[in-house]
Design a protein around this motif. Structure first.
Motif, PDB file in Angstrom:
ATOM      1  N   LEU A 238       6.894   5.456  24.775  1.00  0.00           N
ATOM      2  CA  LEU A 238       5.630   4.972  24.629  1.00  0.00           C
ATOM      3  C   LEU A 238       4.797   5.603  23.345  1.00  0.00           C
ATOM      4  O   LEU A 238       4.295   5.022  22.272  1.00  0.00           O
ATOM      5  N   GLY A 239       4.775   7.104  23.231  1.00  0.00           N
ATOM      6  CA  GLY A 239       4.385   7.851  22.402  1.00  0.00           C
ATOM      7  C   GLY A 239       4.993   7.400  20.805  1.00  0.00           C
ATOM      8  O   GLY A 239       4.383   7.164  20.019  1.00  0.00           O
ATOM      9  N   GLY A 240       6.325   7.481  21.033  1.00  0.00           N
ATOM     10  CA  GLY A 240       7.153   7.100  19.794  1.00  0.00           C
ATOM     11  C   GLY A 240       6.880   5.757  19.184  1.00  0.00           C
ATOM     12  O   GLY A 240       6.986   5.507  18.084  1.00  0.00           O
ATOM     13  N   LEU A 241       6.834   4.752  19.945  1.00  0.00           N
ATOM     14  CA  LEU A 241       6.688   3.635  19.844  1.00  0.00           C
ATOM     15  C   LEU A 241       5.323   3.429  18.928  1.00  0.00           C
ATOM     16  O   LEU A 241       4.864   2.606  18.215  1.00  0.00           O
ATOM     17  N   GLY A 242       4.339   3.976  19.836  1.00  0.00           N
ATOM     18  CA  GLY A 242       2.723   4.107  19.123  1.00  0.00           C
ATOM     19  C   GLY A 242       2.870   4.378  17.805  1.00  0.00           C
ATOM     20  O   GLY A 242       2.028   3.953  16.844  1.00  0.00           O
ATOM     21  N   MET A 243       3.455   5.627  17.383  1.00  0.00           N
ATOM     22  CA  MET A 243       3.558   6.245  16.270  1.00  0.00           C
ATOM     23  C   MET A 243       4.292   5.482  15.207  1.00  0.00           C
ATOM     24  O   MET A 243       3.821   5.086  14.008  1.00  0.00           O
ATOM     25  N   LEU A 244       5.557   4.824  15.601  1.00  0.00           N
ATOM     26  CA  LEU A 244       6.332   3.853  14.822  1.00  0.00           C
ATOM     27  C   LEU A 244       5.378   2.694  14.551  1.00  0.00           C
ATOM     28  O   LEU A 244       5.547   2.081  13.378  1.00  0.00           O
ATOM     29  N   SER A 245       4.424   2.064  15.518  1.00  0.00           N
ATOM     30  CA  SER A 245       3.579   0.888  15.003  1.00  0.00           C
ATOM     31  C   SER A 245       2.705   1.119  14.069  1.00  0.00           C
ATOM     32  O   SER A 245       2.352   0.486  13.189  1.00  0.00           O
ATOM     33  N   MET A 246       2.014   2.485  14.237  1.00  0.00           N
ATOM     34  CA  MET A 246       1.093   2.948  13.389  1.00  0.00           C
ATOM     35  C   MET A 246       1.525   3.056  12.000  1.00  0.00           C
ATOM     36  O   MET A 246       1.400   2.680  10.806  1.00  0.00           O
ATOM     37  N   ALA A 247       3.097   3.653  11.973  1.00  0.00           N
ATOM     38  CA  ALA A 247       3.593   3.715  10.670  1.00  0.00           C
ATOM     39  C   ALA A 247       4.001   2.424   9.637  1.00  0.00           C
ATOM     40  O   ALA A 247       3.652   2.300   8.522  1.00  0.00           O
ATOM     41  N   VAL A 248       4.403   1.597  10.694  1.00  0.00           N
ATOM     42  CA  VAL A 248       4.666   0.192  10.290  1.00  0.00           C
ATOM     43  C   VAL A 248       3.406  -0.532   9.591  1.00  0.00           C
ATOM     44  O   VAL A 248       3.467  -1.138   8.697  1.00  0.00           O
ATOM     45  N   SER A 249       2.633  -0.466  10.483  1.00  0.00           N
ATOM     46  CA  SER A 249       1.201  -0.966   9.996  1.00  0.00           C
ATOM     47  C   SER A 249       0.442  -0.234   8.964  1.00  0.00           C
ATOM     48  O   SER A 249       0.224  -0.989   8.148  1.00  0.00           O
ATOM     49  N   GLY A 250       0.706   0.981   8.731  1.00  0.00           N
ATOM     50  CA  GLY A 250       0.393   1.619   7.564  1.00  0.00           C
ATOM     51  C   GLY A 250       0.848   1.140   6.260  1.00  0.00           C
ATOM     52  O   GLY A 250       0.431   0.789   5.219  1.00  0.00           O
ATOM     53  N   VAL A 251       2.094   1.063   6.545  1.00  0.00           N
ATOM     54  CA  VAL A 251       3.032   0.557   5.235  1.00  0.00           C
ATOM     55  C   VAL A 251       2.876  -1.043   4.955  1.00  0.00           C
ATOM     56  O   VAL A 251       2.603  -1.071   3.694  1.00  0.00           O
ATOM     57  N   LEU A 252       2.831  -1.675   5.960  1.00  0.00           N
ATOM     58  CA  LEU A 252       2.357  -3.090   5.704  1.00  0.00           C
ATOM     59  C   LEU A 252       0.957  -3.382   5.210  1.00  0.00           C
ATOM     60  O   LEU A 252       0.656  -3.831   4.220  1.00  0.00           O
ATOM     61  N   SER A 253       0.124  -2.304   5.599  1.00  0.00           N
ATOM     62  CA  SER A 253      -1.457  -2.448   5.186  1.00  0.00           C
ATOM     63  C   SER A 253      -1.300  -2.011   3.386  1.00  0.00           C
ATOM     64  O   SER A 253      -2.186  -2.612   2.586  1.00  0.00           O
ATOM     65  N   VAL A 254      -0.706  -0.901   3.188  1.00  0.00           N
ATOM     66  CA  VAL A 254      -0.422  -0.378   1.760  1.00  0.00           C
ATOM     67  C   VAL A 254      -0.078  -1.451   0.922  1.00  0.00           C
ATOM     68  O   VAL A 254      -0.305  -1.642  -0.053  1.00  0.00           O
ATOM     69  N   CYS A 255       1.127  -2.249   1.402  1.00  0.00           N
ATOM     70  CA  CYS A 255       1.926  -3.223   0.545  1.00  0.00           C
ATOM     71  C   CYS A 255       0.915  -4.239   0.387  1.00  0.00           C
ATOM     72  O   CYS A 255       0.636  -4.671  -0.693  1.00  0.00           O
ATOM     73  N   TYR A 256       0.175  -4.565   1.366  1.00  0.00           N
ATOM     74  CA  TYR A 256      -0.890  -5.690   1.177  1.00  0.00           C
ATOM     75  C   TYR A 256      -1.841  -5.430   0.327  1.00  0.00           C
ATOM     76  O   TYR A 256      -2.129  -6.297  -0.551  1.00  0.00           O
ATOM     77  N   MET A 257      -2.396  -4.196   0.435  1.00  0.00           N
ATOM     78  CA  MET A 257      -3.482  -3.660  -0.454  1.00  0.00           C
ATOM     79  C   MET A 257      -3.219  -3.669  -1.896  1.00  0.00           C
ATOM     80  O   MET A 257      -3.789  -4.079  -2.973  1.00  0.00           O
ATOM     81  N   SER A 258      -2.040  -3.268  -2.173  1.00  0.00           N
ATOM     82  CA  SER A 258      -1.470  -3.039  -3.221  1.00  0.00           C
ATOM     83  C   SER A 258      -1.101  -4.395  -4.230  1.00  0.00           C
ATOM     84  O   SER A 258      -1.139  -4.717  -5.338  1.00  0.00           O
ATOM     85  N   LEU A 259      -0.324  -5.468  -3.338  1.00  0.00           N
ATOM     86  CA  LEU A 259       0.021  -6.684  -3.733  1.00  0.00           C
ATOM     87  C   LEU A 259      -1.346  -7.592  -4.228  1.00  0.00           C
ATOM     88  O   LEU A 259      -1.641  -8.265  -5.061  1.00  0.00           O
ATOM     89  N   THR A 260      -2.705  -7.280  -3.102  1.00  0.00           N
ATOM     90  CA  THR A 260      -3.719  -7.998  -3.384  1.00  0.00           C
ATOM     91  C   THR A 260      -4.574  -7.301  -4.930  1.00  0.00           C
ATOM     92  O   THR A 260      -5.092  -8.239  -5.588  1.00  0.00           O
ATOM     93  N   THR A 261      -4.331  -6.119  -4.932  1.00  0.00           N
ATOM     94  CA  THR A 261      -4.808  -5.609  -6.218  1.00  0.00           C
ATOM     95  C   THR A 261      -3.877  -6.191  -7.496  1.00  0.00           C
ATOM     96  O   THR A 261      -4.555  -6.313  -8.376  1.00  0.00           O
ATOM     97  N   LEU A 262      -2.528  -6.062  -7.333  1.00  0.00           N
ATOM     98  CA  LEU A 262      -1.960  -6.433  -8.402  1.00  0.00           C
ATOM     99  C   LEU A 262      -2.219  -8.091  -8.560  1.00  0.00           C
ATOM    100  O   LEU A 262      -2.340  -8.541  -9.994  1.00  0.00           O
ATOM    101  N   LEU A 263      -2.142  -8.694  -7.714  1.00  0.00           N
ATOM    102  CA  LEU A 263      -2.559 -10.406  -7.873  1.00  0.00           C
ATOM    103  C   LEU A 263      -4.185 -10.433  -8.572  1.00  0.00           C
ATOM    104  O   LEU A 263      -4.262 -11.246  -9.124  1.00  0.00           O
ATOM    105  N   SER A 264      -5.043  -9.642  -8.198  1.00  0.00           N
ATOM    106  CA  SER A 264      -6.371  -9.882  -8.814  1.00  0.00           C
ATOM    107  C   SER A 264      -6.292  -9.412 -10.465  1.00  0.00           C
ATOM    108  O   SER A 264      -7.142  -9.993 -11.100  1.00  0.00           O
ATOM    109  N   TYR A 265      -5.327  -8.930 -10.858  1.00  0.00           N
ATOM    110  CA  TYR A 265      -5.127  -8.667 -12.293  1.00  0.00           C
ATOM    111  C   TYR A 265      -4.364  -9.806 -13.051  1.00  0.00           C
ATOM    112  O   TYR A 265      -4.237  -9.943 -13.998  1.00  0.00           O
TER     113      TYR A 265
END
Length: 158
Positions: free
Chosen positions: A95-122
């Protein structure tokens, strides 16, 4: 006969009278087995020696069985506790590994979302294009929209 021997004989006679007056002994001696043993003293003595000699091994065996049973029960309880603890620790790690994996995946998805929205704003939109860019045709919008219907395209060319 000596005085000590007479006292020993008297004590033995008292013990035998006590045994023979016991109601359980009287009932046993009136049974068929008691009468047979009374008529065959060698068989009675052999049976008495066998019972006396076998009492010690039987007692050791019963002590062994009881102690083995107690040790097995304690061992099962200890083993069950160990297995449950090991399973709980494994579950905690998974469960600890799954929690860390879910945090990593959510971090990667958040970075992708923020970078794509920033790129699309230009990204230029038709509202942000100047009239000069539209007039020169350097905008991203085509000058003539594509014809969706062939009949409409023919009417415009005529």
């Amino acid at each position: 006969m000596s005085k000590e021997m007479k006292e020993l004989q008297k004590g033995w006679h008292t013990v035998m009278e006590t045994v023979h007056s016991n109601p359980h002994v009287i009932a046993f001696m009136n049974s068929r087995i008691g009468q047979y043993l009374d008529d065959h003293p060698f068989v009675a003595l052999s049976l008495l020696v066998f019972i006396a000699a076998s009492a010690i091994p039987v007692a050791f065996f019963l002590v062994f069985v009881v102690s083995t049973t107690v040790i097995a029960c304690i061992g099962v309880i200890v083993m069950e506790g160990f297995v449950i603890s090991l399973g709980g620790l494994t579950l905690l790690c998974v469960l600890g590994g799954l929690g860390m994996l879910s945090m990593a995946v959510s971090g990667v998805l958040s970075v992708c979302y923020m970078s794509l929205t920033t790129l699309l704003s230009y990204w230029p939109t038709p509202d942000s294009l100047s009239k000069k860019e539209i007039a020169n045709g350097s905008g991203f919008l085509p000058s003539n929209p594509p014809a969706l219907d062939q009949d409409d395209a023919n009417k415009k060319t005529e």
